[in-house]
Design an enzyme around this catalytic site. Sequence first.
Site, PDB file in Angstrom:
ATOM      1  N   SER A  51       0.799  -1.225   0.000  1.00 33.04           N
ATOM      2  CA  SER A  51       0.000   0.000   0.000  1.00 33.04           C
ATOM      3  C   SER A  51       0.835   1.280   0.000  1.00 33.04           C
ATOM      4  CB  SER A  51      -0.950   0.024   1.204  1.00 33.04           C
ATOM      5  OG  SER A  51      -0.227   0.218   2.402  1.00 33.04           O
ATOM      6  N   LYS A  70       1.375   4.786   6.810  1.00 29.23           N
ATOM      7  CA  LYS A  70       0.541   5.583   5.907  1.00 29.23           C
ATOM      8  C   LYS A  70       1.086   7.003   5.811  1.00 29.23           C
ATOM      9  CE  LYS A  70      -2.502   2.320   5.322  1.00 29.23           C
ATOM     10  NZ  LYS A  70      -2.412   1.535   4.128  1.00 29.23           N
TER      11      LYS A  70
END
Length: 144
Positions: free
Chosen positions: A62, A99
């Site tokens: 991701s 993230k």
Amino acid sequence: MRVTKIEGEVALQPLAIPLYLSRVAAGFPSPADDYIEESIDLNKHVIKRPAATYFARANGDSMTGMGIFDGDLLVVDRSKTAVTGSVVIAVMNGELVCKVLDKERRLLRSANSRYPALAVLDDVECSIEGVVTHALRYLDVRAG
């Protein structure tokens, strides 16, 4: 991207490794120089605040848009202030994630369009555990 936090004291033993004067061509080759510019200590280069630093292992894809790939060793600094755009390690509902922080929108964004952003809502337990300062990758070339 899930991460695995690697516990333990960071031991900063000086380790001088040669740093070559010329850069290494990643396109067309050029004649190599035999001159060493200096020695570099990766501890000093990568770890700015030893007492506030830990390592984490990346798991998943991701964050590939930020150059972080599955299996990379992440250097995380707990003393850095996380701002919008920082790559962070966060605990979200008890799970460690890597993230990109978007403080204004209260989001944790992936760096891969296949994954949605995670909203940090009032009922979601979320804390920033540090800012990722480096991603170290092992390149394994296997013949045949």
